[in-house]
Design an enzyme around this catalytic site. Structure first.
Site, PDB file in Angstrom:
ATOM      1  N   LYS A 150       0.837  -1.189   0.000  1.00 41.87           N
ATOM      2  CA  LYS A 150       0.000   0.000   0.000  1.00 41.87           C
ATOM      3  C   LYS A 150       0.877   1.247   0.000  1.00 41.87           C
ATOM      4  O   LYS A 150       1.563   1.536   0.973  1.00 41.87           O
ATOM      5  CB  LYS A 150      -0.891   0.037   1.248  1.00 41.87           C
ATOM      6  CG  LYS A 150      -1.995   1.067   1.110  1.00 41.87           C
ATOM      7  CD  LYS A 150      -2.493   1.619   2.430  1.00 41.87           C
ATOM      8  CE  LYS A 150      -1.687   2.758   2.944  1.00 41.87           C
ATOM      9  NZ  LYS A 150      -1.730   3.980   2.128  1.00 41.87           N
ATOM     10  N   GLY A 203       6.737   4.806   8.766  1.00 46.25           N
ATOM     11  CA  GLY A 203       5.900   5.989   8.943  1.00 46.25           C
ATOM     12  C   GLY A 203       6.079   6.562  10.327  1.00 46.25           C
ATOM     13  O   GLY A 203       7.154   6.430  10.930  1.00 46.25           O
ATOM     14  N   SER A 204       5.029   7.177  10.836  1.00 51.85           N
ATOM     15  CA  SER A 204       5.135   7.866  12.127  1.00 51.85           C
ATOM     16  C   SER A 204       5.178   6.850  13.273  1.00 51.85           C
ATOM     17  O   SER A 204       4.624   5.748  13.170  1.00 51.85           O
ATOM     18  CB  SER A 204       3.936   8.787  12.302  1.00 51.85           C
ATOM     19  OG  SER A 204       2.736   8.043  12.288  1.00 51.85           O
ATOM     20  N   THR A 205       5.816   7.251  14.349  1.00 52.16           N
ATOM     21  CA  THR A 205       5.901   6.383  15.531  1.00 52.16           C
ATOM     22  C   THR A 205       4.501   6.115  16.073  1.00 52.16           C
ATOM     23  O   THR A 205       4.188   4.994  16.494  1.00 52.16           O
ATOM     24  CB  THR A 205       6.810   7.033  16.590  1.00 52.16           C
ATOM     25  OG1 THR A 205       8.131   7.096  16.040  1.00 52.16           O
ATOM     26  CG2 THR A 205       6.864   6.231  17.881  1.00 52.16           C
ATOM     27  N   VAL A 207       1.520   5.872  14.478  1.00 56.31           N
ATOM     28  CA  VAL A 207       0.822   4.816  13.730  1.00 56.31           C
ATOM     29  C   VAL A 207       1.567   3.484  13.895  1.00 56.31           C
ATOM     30  O   VAL A 207       0.952   2.427  14.028  1.00 56.31           O
ATOM     31  CB  VAL A 207       0.639   5.196  12.243  1.00 56.31           C
ATOM     32  CG1 VAL A 207       0.015   4.048  11.449  1.00 56.31           C
ATOM     33  CG2 VAL A 207      -0.225   6.441  12.109  1.00 56.31           C
ATOM     34  N   GLY A 208       2.892   3.542  13.939  1.00 51.35           N
ATOM     35  CA  GLY A 208       3.693   2.325  14.126  1.00 51.35           C
ATOM     36  C   GLY A 208       3.321   1.587  15.411  1.00 51.35           C
ATOM     37  O   GLY A 208       3.257   0.357  15.432  1.00 51.35           O
ATOM     38  N   GLU A 225       9.787   0.889  10.816  1.00 53.30           N
ATOM     39  CA  GLU A 225      10.825   1.909  10.603  1.00 53.30           C
ATOM     40  C   GLU A 225      10.124   3.244  10.848  1.00 53.30           C
ATOM     41  O   GLU A 225       9.282   3.642  10.053  1.00 53.30           O
ATOM     42  CB  GLU A 225      11.381   1.763   9.187  1.00 53.30           C
ATOM     43  CG  GLU A 225      12.769   2.317   9.063  1.00 53.30           C
ATOM     44  CD  GLU A 225      12.751   3.778   8.722  1.00 53.30           C
ATOM     45  OE1 GLU A 225      12.808   4.593   9.679  1.00 53.30           O
ATOM     46  OE2 GLU A 225      12.659   4.114   7.540  1.00 53.30           O
ATOM     47  N   CYS A 259      13.478  10.496   7.623  1.00 50.76           N
ATOM     48  CA  CYS A 259      13.573  10.018   9.004  1.00 50.76           C
ATOM     49  C   CYS A 259      15.006  10.072   9.512  1.00 50.76           C
ATOM     50  O   CYS A 259      15.239  10.035  10.715  1.00 50.76           O
ATOM     51  CB  CYS A 259      12.998   8.616   9.113  1.00 50.76           C
ATOM     52  SG  CYS A 259      13.506   7.538   7.801  1.00 50.76           S
ATOM     53  N   GLU A 352      10.313  15.221  16.116  1.00 50.79           N
ATOM     54  CA  GLU A 352      10.658  15.087  14.705  1.00 50.79           C
ATOM     55  C   GLU A 352       9.946  16.204  13.941  1.00 50.79           C
ATOM     56  O   GLU A 352       8.728  16.365  14.055  1.00 50.79           O
ATOM     57  CB  GLU A 352      10.184  13.723  14.187  1.00 50.79           C
ATOM     58  CG  GLU A 352      10.527  13.512  12.720  1.00 50.79           C
ATOM     59  CD  GLU A 352      10.342  12.074  12.253  1.00 50.79           C
ATOM     60  OE1 GLU A 352       9.262  11.510  12.478  1.00 50.79           O
ATOM     61  OE2 GLU A 352      11.290  11.535  11.653  1.00 50.79           O
TER      62      GLU A 352
END
Ligand code: NDP
Length: 450
Positions: A150, A203-205, A207-208, A225, A259, A352
């Site tokens: 995706k 992606g973002s922490t 959502v991770g 990551e 990142c 970030e």
């Protein structure tokens, strides 16, 4: 609707995959698995090499597409398409070298096999649509898995094209499917669908963390990551001119939407003034212009929303030391911006930013530099500038980060592992070891009688 961030013009319309279509694609991926894993190692290697050649032939087309969709400079975009080719060529060597072991045991023979996991779901962000996609789908395919991928809603075009190129190269149908759609719909289905054996997320922490928690429900394999707040540590004994001329690209490359961006520059107090004297002209010289111009060094941000988020780190009373330039008018432009002196607890130092804003901080000695560098929940990348080899090793070992460069700001080489300590992620991509994370280790014991 897909928008060119340099002009704000709509350049394409892509229909989104919904929940039922995502399930159908996952079912097709499952159905394609037995034949793909049965392709002999030599033939799978040949197919990946052919895929690399097809991507190489399409380098300029893919690069132009990325410039239009993501606002990347044309030179970066060519490198990115070249990176996909290189990752394909690198892991084309893998199917024929997916070795197990023979382990000495009493009463028989014991061997291990590296089996594919099954269907692998890859969720890609908008900041590096091509390379990040390939760091997941290439080793996954090489290890005999099928892939559903995706792309980010904002940047689907190059991924869709890579899906077409895979078919042109002879990768069988449904082995590698690209599913444009919303993260909360298609991406989340990869997490919840029991037929998906592994999720690779970049992606973002925030959502991770959700992805990891969702995968835990099924003890699903996951690679994350996530964000970064990397330090570029410059000691007084360094080649200060080299450090200062390299520092802008270390943070402003891809308009800081990286990142690995070194968004904290730590300078030893005794060299601070000299460093800033060199750094200021280097920042002002960054060519922030139309990304399709061959000489462009920085393009726009990806969206109006991203620009608002970046601008929030530079309020009216922010300590702006100096700035570069950016075009006026249409496009999500933001100039390279240097903040100094900045309190250690300010958001620009702690969070970030994902844009072209950097905080310059002073430190006294080696211990002080290590303490400041590690004072973050992240640990992805970083740099050290020094002429002292002993110090280079000591500080490299002491900084809590997945990858660090000495006298260089380069982060990614496809031959070497990439990934984060702490909240920057889980697992590693690229390099010789990443392949194993797309396999399950199986042990087989054969009794031979006594
Ligand atoms: P997100 O983490 O939201 O998006 C990354 C990917 O995950 C996209 O493909 C997105 O889909 C998908 N996604 C979003 N929500 C879900 C979900 N619930 N389940 C499954 N997949 C999901 O990042 P943003 O694009 O919102 O960027 C926000 C910030 O995150 C940036 O400013 C930056 O700080 C950081 N970031 C870090 C990156 C890195 O390389 N480490 C990359 C990108 C962002 P879609 O967008 O299509 O809906």
């Amino acid at each position: 609707m897909v928008v060119n961030p340099a002009t704000e013009e709509t350049i394409a319309t892509v229909s989104q995959v919904g929940p039922e279509a995502a399930d159908e694609a996952i079912a097709r991926s499952m159905a394609a698995l037995p034949a793909w894993r049965a392709v002999s190692p030599g033939d799978r290697a040949r197919l990946l090499r052919r895929f690399a050649e097809v991507v190489d032939g399409a380098n300029e087309e893919l690069a132009r597409l990325e410039v239009a969709n993501s606002g990347h400079t044309i030179s970066n975009a060519r490198w990115e398409a070249g990176n996909v080719r290189d990752v394909l060529a690198y892991y084309a060597g893998a199917p024929e070298r997916l070795f197990g072991r023979q382990i000495p045991v009493p009463g028989g023979v014991d061997v291990t096999f590296r089996e594919p996991i099954g269907v692998v779901g890859i969720i890609v962000p908008w900041n590096f649509p091509m390379p990040i996609a390939s760091w997941g789908f290439v080793p996954a395919l090489a290890a005999g898995n099928t892939v559903v991928l995706k792309p980010a809603d904002l940047t689907p075009l190059t991924a869709i094209r890579l899906g077409e190129l895979a078919l042109e190269a002879g990768i069988p149908e449904h082995v590698f499917q690209v599913l444009p759609g919303r993260g909360s719909v298609v991406g989340w289905r990869f997490v919840t669908h029991p037929a998906v054996g592994k999720v690779c997320f970049t992606g973002s922490t925030e959502v991770g963390q959700k992805i990891m928690a969702g995968c835990a429900e099924q003890v699903k394999r996951v690679t994350l990551e996530l964000g970064g707040k990397s330090a570029n540590i410059i000691f007084a004994d360094a080649d200060l001119e080299a450090a200062a001329s390299s520092a802008p690209s270390g943070v402003f490359d891809n308009a800081g939407q990286d990142c690995c961006a070194r968004s904290r520059i730590l300078v030893q107090a005794s060299a601070y003034e000299r460093f800033m004297e060199h750094f200021e002209p280097a920042v002002k010289a960054v060519r922030v212009i139309d990304p399709s111009d061959e000489t462009s060094e920085m393009g726009p941000l990806i969206s109006a929303e991203q620009r608002t988020s970046v601008a929030a780190f530079v309020p009216e009373d922010a300590p702006v030391a100096f700035r570069g330039s950016a075009p006026e008018g249409a496009g999500y432009w933001y100039p390279p911006t240097v903040l100094a002196p900045v309190p250690l607890d300010s958001p620009a130092v702690r969070e970030e930013i994902f844009g072209p804003v950097v905080a310059v901080l002073r430190f006294e000695d080696e211990a002080d530099a290590i303490r400041i560098a590690n004072d973050t929940p992240y640990g992805l990348s970083g740099s050290i500038w020094t002429r002292d080899v002993g110090r280079a090793f000591r500080v490299s070992r002491a900084v809590e980060t997945g990858a660090i460069s000495v006298n260089s700001n380069a982060s990614v080489r496809y031959w070497t592992p990439f990934g984060g300590f702490k909240r920057s992620g889980l697992g590693r991509e690229l390099g010789p070891d990443a392949l194993e994370s797309f396999t399950e280790l199986k042990n087989v014991f054969i009794a031979t009688g006594s």
